[in-house]
Design an enzyme around this catalytic site. Structure first.
Site, PDB file in Angstrom:
ATOM      1  N   ASP A 145       0.821  -1.217   0.000  1.00 49.89           N
ATOM      2  CA  ASP A 145       0.000   0.000   0.000  1.00 49.89           C
ATOM      3  C   ASP A 145       0.850   1.259   0.000  1.00 49.89           C
ATOM      4  O   ASP A 145       0.380   2.318   0.401  1.00 49.89           O
ATOM      5  CB  ASP A 145      -0.942   0.032   1.217  1.00 49.89           C
ATOM      6  CG  ASP A 145      -2.222  -0.755   0.961  1.00 49.89           C
ATOM      7  OD1 ASP A 145      -2.419  -1.206  -0.176  1.00 49.89           O
ATOM      8  OD2 ASP A 145      -3.001  -0.920   1.913  1.00 49.89           O
ATOM      9  N   CYS A 255     -18.575  -8.895   5.385  1.00 49.58           N
ATOM     10  CA  CYS A 255     -18.529  -9.613   4.103  1.00 49.58           C
ATOM     11  C   CYS A 255     -17.402 -10.636   4.088  1.00 49.58           C
ATOM     12  O   CYS A 255     -17.541 -11.706   3.477  1.00 49.58           O
ATOM     13  CB  CYS A 255     -18.394  -8.634   2.937  1.00 49.58           C
ATOM     14  SG  CYS A 255     -16.864  -7.682   2.902  1.00 49.58           S
TER      15      CYS A 255
END
EC number: 1.17.99.6
Length: 381
Positions: A145, A255
């Protein structure tokens, strides 16, 4: 005379370097390491462009600013010849959704319950990179990242897993719980086989989303995602979405946790990041009491620290408002005098849900005229 045998020294060297790379990855505690080519995600530019054009990236302007480099590793670094993808299992010991039955607690996403994984993974990747560069005589770059790299599509192309309907990577060995990092190199390595999609007709992850952030399978609208809203979003959170947050104060795992492939997840090695005990089920009242100094101390080394105390308290006040418990009214009342407008605004919203209607109206009459911030005044009204 017989034809000379083909010179396969390059093949042997490539195989040797590939084996060395994967061996070093295992030494550093990575759960999986696979390799792909820099041109292995040709569909990425179009998909990324559509995502940004639809505004589904929310306020993450950096995605648009780095779009060209993000869509193609060769634009990011023209000399790259191989992309090595690393995965680190961070699967929790139990389903994190159980905390939703504890409104007096704050739910922090599993990935943020210990040291910042970016720092941990980058340190390990640098160890691998240093040893590999010395062995191969090749240039290397490592990313966690820290550059516009489309890690999930590249990880799928390398065979770590596939992007599920929740858009996250799913692995047959580790479910939806893999940290990802990458190493770009000028060395040519043996390429692994891409993984295929094993989601089938399952829609568990889509149905688990509290805010209906998936407009369609394999698509996500960040503007409705609790992870985006509690971590990336700096402004006012839409009122219609707040009740669905429950006690989720930093990220959302619903999720991920709903994915059936999690039941096949392998046990993690001893090098797996273990959650801090005080971040497993932190008391919401304690978190609401944090000033800037104590916030920084308590979350030292944690990714939570990056969002700052004010945004964090904003999130905690939403959880307090969703708790249904008047026991939080006193601390919410105190936070109405906070220096940060985003904190005051959410304190007002929380009290509007915790106090009897007439009591709140009386409070508004005494407080509205001294509030100068437009967003906070809107909460009163």
């Amino acid at each position: 005379m017989p034809a000379p045998a083909p010179d396969n020294r390059n093949d042997r060297r490539r195989a040797g370097l590939t084996a060395f790379m994967k061996s070093e990855a295992a030494v550093q505690g990575f759960s999986v390491c696979r390799i792909t080519l820099p041109d292995s995600i040709p569909e990425a530019p179009e998909r990324l462009a559509a995502f940004i054009a639809a505004g589904q990236h929310g306020t993450m302007a950096w995605m648009e600013e780095t779009q060209a480099r993000r869509a193609d590793p060769r634009v990011l670094w023209s000399e790259v010849r191989s992309v090595v993808m690393f995965g680190l299992n961070y699967g929790p010991d139990e389903d994190p959704r159980h905390l939703q039955t504890r409104p007096d607690r704050g739910a922090i996403s599993v990935y943020a319950r210990n040291r910042d994984y970016h720092d941990v993974m980058k340190g390990r990747l640098k160890e691998v990179a240093t040893r590999f560069a010395a062995r191969a005589g090749a240039d290397v770059k490592v990313f966690v990242d820290t550059a516009p790299v489309m890690e999930k599509p590249l990880a799928a192309a390398a065979g770590l897993g596939w992007q599920g309907k929740h858009t996250n990577l799913v692995s047959r060995e580790f479910g939806s719980w893999l940290f990802l990092g990458s190493l770009f190199t000028t060395a040519e390595l043996d390429i692994d086989t891409p993984e295929i999609d094993h989601c089938g007709s399952c829609r568990a992850c889509l149905g688990a989303c509290p805010t209906d952030a998936f407009p369609a399978p394999y698509q996500i609208d960040a503007r409705r995602c609790i992870s985006y809203l509690t971590i990336e979003h700096k402004g006012v959170i839409a009122k219609e979405l707040r009740p669905a947050f429950g006690n989720r104060i930093y990220g959302c795992d619903d999720c991920l946790a709903a994915c059936p492939w999690n039941k096949f997840a392998q046990e993690a090695s001893e090098m797996k990041l273990k959650a801090r005990e005080d971040l497993l089920e932190p008391e919401l009242r304690f978190l609401l009491s944090l000033d800037d100094a104590t916030f920084r101390t308590f979350f030292s080394g944690s990714p939570v620290k990056r969002i700052g105390r004010n945004r964090f308290i904003r999130n905690c006040l939403i959880a307090a408002g969703n708790s249904g418990s008047a026991e939080f009214a006193d601390i919410c009342f105190t936070l109405m005098d906070d220096e940060a407008a985003e904190v005051r605004g959410m304190a007002v919203w929380a009290l509007s849900r915790l106090l009897p209607t007439e009591t709140f109206k009386m409070l508004r009459e005494t407080r509205l005229h001294i509030e100068e911030d437009a967003d906070v005044r809107q909460e009163w009204n």
